[in-house]
Structures are given as C-alpha cells and as structure tokens.
Design a protein around this motif. Sequence first.
Motif, PDB file in Angstrom:
ATOM      1  N   PHE A  92      42.966  85.097 -10.061  1.00  0.00           N
ATOM      2  CA  PHE A  92      43.964  86.371  -9.589  1.00  0.00           C
ATOM      3  C   PHE A  92      44.994  86.598 -10.018  1.00  0.00           C
ATOM      4  CE2 PHE A  92      41.605  85.882  -5.622  1.00  0.00           C
ATOM      5  CZ  PHE A  92      41.133  87.478  -5.269  1.00  0.00           C
ATOM      6  N   PHE A  93      45.012  87.684 -10.560  1.00  0.00           N
ATOM      7  CA  PHE A  93      47.080  87.747 -11.599  1.00  0.00           C
ATOM      8  C   PHE A  93      48.090  89.069 -10.618  1.00  0.00           C
ATOM      9  CE2 PHE A  93      49.841  89.342 -14.719  1.00  0.00           C
ATOM     10  CZ  PHE A  93      50.158  88.022 -15.998  1.00  0.00           C
ATOM     11  N   SER A  94      48.480  87.918  -9.766  1.00  0.00           N
ATOM     12  CA  SER A  94      49.586  88.723  -8.842  1.00  0.00           C
ATOM     13  C   SER A  94      50.560  88.564  -8.941  1.00  0.00           C
ATOM     14  CB  SER A  94      48.670  89.142  -7.943  1.00  0.00           C
ATOM     15  OG  SER A  94      49.580  90.055  -6.870  1.00  0.00           O
ATOM     16  N   ASP A  95      51.911  88.816  -8.225  1.00  0.00           N
ATOM     17  CA  ASP A  95      53.268  88.447  -7.823  1.00  0.00           C
ATOM     18  C   ASP A  95      52.409  88.173  -6.409  1.00  0.00           C
ATOM     19  OD1 ASP A  95      52.959  90.813  -7.522  1.00  0.00           O
ATOM     20  OD2 ASP A  95      55.236  90.857  -7.440  1.00  0.00           O
ATOM     21  N   ALA A  96      52.366  88.481  -5.422  1.00  0.00           N
ATOM     22  CA  ALA A  96      51.931  88.883  -4.024  1.00  0.00           C
ATOM     23  C   ALA A  96      53.305  88.320  -3.648  1.00  0.00           C
ATOM     24  CB  ALA A  96      51.652  87.297  -3.719  1.00  0.00           C
ATOM     25  N   GLY A  97      53.856  89.565  -4.043  1.00  0.00           N
ATOM     26  CA  GLY A  97      55.362  89.983  -3.735  1.00  0.00           C
ATOM     27  C   GLY A  97      56.982  89.020  -3.440  1.00  0.00           C
ATOM     28  N   ALA A  98      56.751  88.100  -4.787  1.00  0.00           N
ATOM     29  CA  ALA A  98      57.493  87.219  -5.385  1.00  0.00           C
ATOM     30  C   ALA A  98      58.505  88.007  -6.537  1.00  0.00           C
ATOM     31  CB  ALA A  98      57.258  86.710  -6.253  1.00  0.00           C
ATOM     32  N   ALA A  99      58.089  89.415  -6.489  1.00  0.00           N
ATOM     33  CA  ALA A  99      58.816  90.088  -7.760  1.00  0.00           C
ATOM     34  C   ALA A  99      59.389  91.130  -6.203  1.00  0.00           C
ATOM     35  CB  ALA A  99      58.116  91.249  -8.115  1.00  0.00           C
ATOM     36  N   ARG A 100      59.826  91.111  -5.315  1.00  0.00           N
ATOM     37  CA  ARG A 100      61.012  92.754  -4.961  1.00  0.00           C
ATOM     38  C   ARG A 100      61.178  90.877  -3.785  1.00  0.00           C
ATOM     39  NH1 ARG A 100      60.068  97.590  -6.041  1.00  0.00           N
ATOM     40  NH2 ARG A 100      58.214  98.579  -7.250  1.00  0.00           N
ATOM     41  N   ARG A 101      61.130  89.928  -4.097  1.00  0.00           N
ATOM     42  CA  ARG A 101      61.542  89.249  -3.131  1.00  0.00           C
ATOM     43  C   ARG A 101      61.727  89.789  -1.429  1.00  0.00           C
ATOM     44  NH1 ARG A 101      61.748  85.082  -4.502  1.00  0.00           N
ATOM     45  NH2 ARG A 101      63.990  84.105  -3.507  1.00  0.00           N
ATOM     46  N   ARG A 102      60.336  89.659  -1.145  1.00  0.00           N
ATOM     47  CA  ARG A 102      60.008  90.681  -0.104  1.00  0.00           C
ATOM     48  C   ARG A 102      58.960  89.213   0.441  1.00  0.00           C
ATOM     49  NH1 ARG A 102      60.238  96.031  -0.715  1.00  0.00           N
ATOM     50  NH2 ARG A 102      57.795  95.720  -1.513  1.00  0.00           N
ATOM     51  N   PHE A 103      59.405  89.038   2.160  1.00  0.00           N
ATOM     52  CA  PHE A 103      57.476  88.582   2.899  1.00  0.00           C
ATOM     53  C   PHE A 103      56.953  88.834   3.603  1.00  0.00           C
ATOM     54  CE2 PHE A 103      55.785  86.834   6.655  1.00  0.00           C
ATOM     55  CZ  PHE A 103      55.629  85.197   6.525  1.00  0.00           C
ATOM     56  N   ASP A 104      55.930  89.451   3.650  1.00  0.00           N
ATOM     57  CA  ASP A 104      54.787  90.312   3.921  1.00  0.00           C
ATOM     58  C   ASP A 104      53.533  89.414   4.548  1.00  0.00           C
ATOM     59  OD1 ASP A 104      53.029  92.637   4.468  1.00  0.00           O
ATOM     60  OD2 ASP A 104      53.562  93.898   2.785  1.00  0.00           O
ATOM     61  N   SER A 105      53.366  89.996   5.807  1.00  0.00           N
ATOM     62  CA  SER A 105      52.344  89.476   6.667  1.00  0.00           C
ATOM     63  C   SER A 105      51.536  89.696   6.503  1.00  0.00           C
ATOM     64  CB  SER A 105      53.549  89.260   7.823  1.00  0.00           C
ATOM     65  OG  SER A 105      53.362  90.293   8.780  1.00  0.00           O
ATOM     66  N   GLU A 106      51.263  91.244   7.010  1.00  0.00           N
ATOM     67  CA  GLU A 106      50.018  92.068   6.524  1.00  0.00           C
ATOM     68  C   GLU A 106      49.343  91.536   4.727  1.00  0.00           C
ATOM     69  OE1 GLU A 106      48.178  96.434   6.200  1.00  0.00           O
ATOM     70  OE2 GLU A 106      50.318  95.687   6.419  1.00  0.00           O
ATOM     71  N   ARG A 107      49.856  91.240   4.006  1.00  0.00           N
ATOM     72  CA  ARG A 107      49.491  91.306   2.680  1.00  0.00           C
ATOM     73  C   ARG A 107      48.908  89.581   3.163  1.00  0.00           C
ATOM     74  NH1 ARG A 107      51.875  92.747  -2.792  1.00  0.00           N
ATOM     75  NH2 ARG A 107      53.507  92.978  -1.995  1.00  0.00           N
TER      76      ARG A 107
END
Length: 377
Positions: free
Chosen positions: A306-321
Amino acid sequence: MAKPTALFYDFFQVLRSRGWELGWEQYELFLRGFILSKFETKAELLNFCKTVWLSRPSQRGEFEELFEYYYTKVPEQFLPTQLSKASVNNSDSYIPEEAFSSPQHVASPPPESPTPSPTPAPPTASPPSLNFDTIEVALNIDSGQGESWATETPHTFSAKEVSFIFSEQKHIPFTVRKTAQNWRKMRVPTQKRTTNRLDVSALVQQVAREGIINKLPYHRQNVGTQQVIWFSDHGGSMLPYEVWERQLLDIVRTTPNIQRTEQYFFHDYPSPEEADFKFFTNRSHTEIKTLSAILKNCNKQTAIVFFSDAGAARRRFDSERLSVFLNLINTIKNTTQRLVWLNPVKNTAGTAADYLAFLLRVHYPSNDELKRLILEL
C-alpha cells in the motif's frame, strides 16, 4: 546576508500549506517556463503563475494577494522589465508634418493671401506602412527582410544565474540505485524451467551410459515467479508524492525476479461494498475491480504494498477511514501475510496512520526503511 531561495519557492510552499493541490512537477513546470520564456511585464508573470498553479477561480483573490507579497522578494535580475523602445526615424519615409504637431502650437492662418504649403517630393521608394498610434517598435524584433531595424538577442538564464534548479532527485528520500539493489534481495518463489541451451555434459554422460542419444538434455534454471500487488492512494494530499511512487514502481517492475506487478487505485480509502472492497484499474476511475477478484489470482507468496498517507498529510483522524482499512487488512491477511505499507509522510501522530502501525508494518520510503521492508517481505 540571507541565503537566496528558489524563485517563488516560498510562494509555492505557502500555497501548498494552505491546502492547494500542487505537486513538485508543477513547480518544475513553472521554473522551466520561467527560464525558457521572457516576461516583459509583471502582469505576464502573474498570468503565467495562474496558468500553472491556480486551479479554482474562487481562489484568484487570495492568489493575487500572495503574488503581490512574494513578488517584492524576487531578486532584481529576475524581475520582468519592459523591452527598450526605439522610435522609428526614417528620413526616406514620407510622414506629413501635421501628424506630429500638437493642436495648441498650430498658428491660425492669416485671412489674406494664405501661403500654400510646398508639396513634398514623392518618395523614391514605397514608404513602409505605419500606424501613427503605435509608431514604436521593440528592439528585439528582427524583420529578417534587410531593413535597418535594431535587433537584440533575447537573454536566457543560465544555470549559474538561477540560484536553484529543480530536480526530482533532490526531493526523493531514497536513491534509485540503492533501492534497486535492495529489491533484488527480496525473497521470491522460484520454478525450474528448461532453457534452449544444450547441456553438453549431460549429453556426454548419456552417450557413455547408454551408447545412443535418446533425448537431448537442456539446461534448467531457477526463474522467479514473484507477484506484486500495488495499491495506490492518489489525488488530493497524495499528489505531491506521485513522483516518489512512480520511481518506486519503475524499480519494482524492472526487478528481474519479479514476474508480474499489478497496480490498482483508490482515493483516501477503498469503497466498501457489502463484504468486498472496490478498487480502480486506472487513475480516471472508469473501471472497477473488487478485492475478491484481485485476490483470486494471488497466493500466500504474493506481496502486497500500500502506498498511502492514511490521512497523515492533512493531520486528521478519520474513524471511517480507519474502520475500512482494518477490515481490508484482515481480509488480505486471509490470503497472504506478505503485506506492507509505505507512508510518504513522516509525522503520523494522532492520525489513522498511527493506528495502522499496530496491525502491519508501516515504513517511510527512505533507503534504510526500504531495506527493512524488503527483509520483512
């Protein structure tokens, strides 16, 4: 004395920090256009910046305000200047005297016996067609017809004059050669395959043992049968890291022991569909392939990345993700345990990517981390 920075680099970074979807390729495009072009006015430079970086008309005001601020910080040698102008002055051309006389300086003709104006001699050559509203020409225009026009060779900036030349290799956190060497060390399943090269030693032994040649023996060699599935998070906050991913994929696809590499796409996270997940086979999201269909051709030796930031770039926590990724990882582990995650963002504290590190191996794509990733696979 402050250290000079790249041309408009601070401007570009501020736009990215405000959430503008700009990648490094767009900054490289700006630099190439600036070096190869010659902007005469500030407005031309502004329009060029808008063409390369402005994607939403609603942000035009903010863009122009930032441009005005950072324009004042551009070194003087890079500022666009008006081309030198020269008035056309050709004694052989016929130009009426009244065309250059202002109304307040024209004397009223006397009422008695006005003196007629002398008729000028006709020109020996046909005069050039002139527009008296614009009788100035730029010095860098060369008519190429042999007239006596002043010419000026356009100046192009050399590498010494530009304080910073952008290169993809400068911002990639890994070296191509070292990464290619590491991928060659990956554990891969092999198969014995017959080549088209005759085994002379075995042939001699067969003749010595049986007296005749029953069957021609050929050399056999181990051939890697490794399959790699690459899941790409693209668009949005991942746009600046597409160059990294493209370079890594080129290395993986050219590794000799890897037989097949398949790439699938998603944005933020794959869309769940009942007990399955939807991926796309292209960046345009026009064709869908489910996870179950992808895993049908996989086995326990298949490596999944997997090549992904998993929301780290926008500094957000997304429970659905996070919930989607938890179910997705568990589903994949039922087929293969060779699963790793490449995150191009270093700081993942407080985001969904921080929690994913408890479920699988997450690595930043540096030389050392990529070496560990290969050893774990």
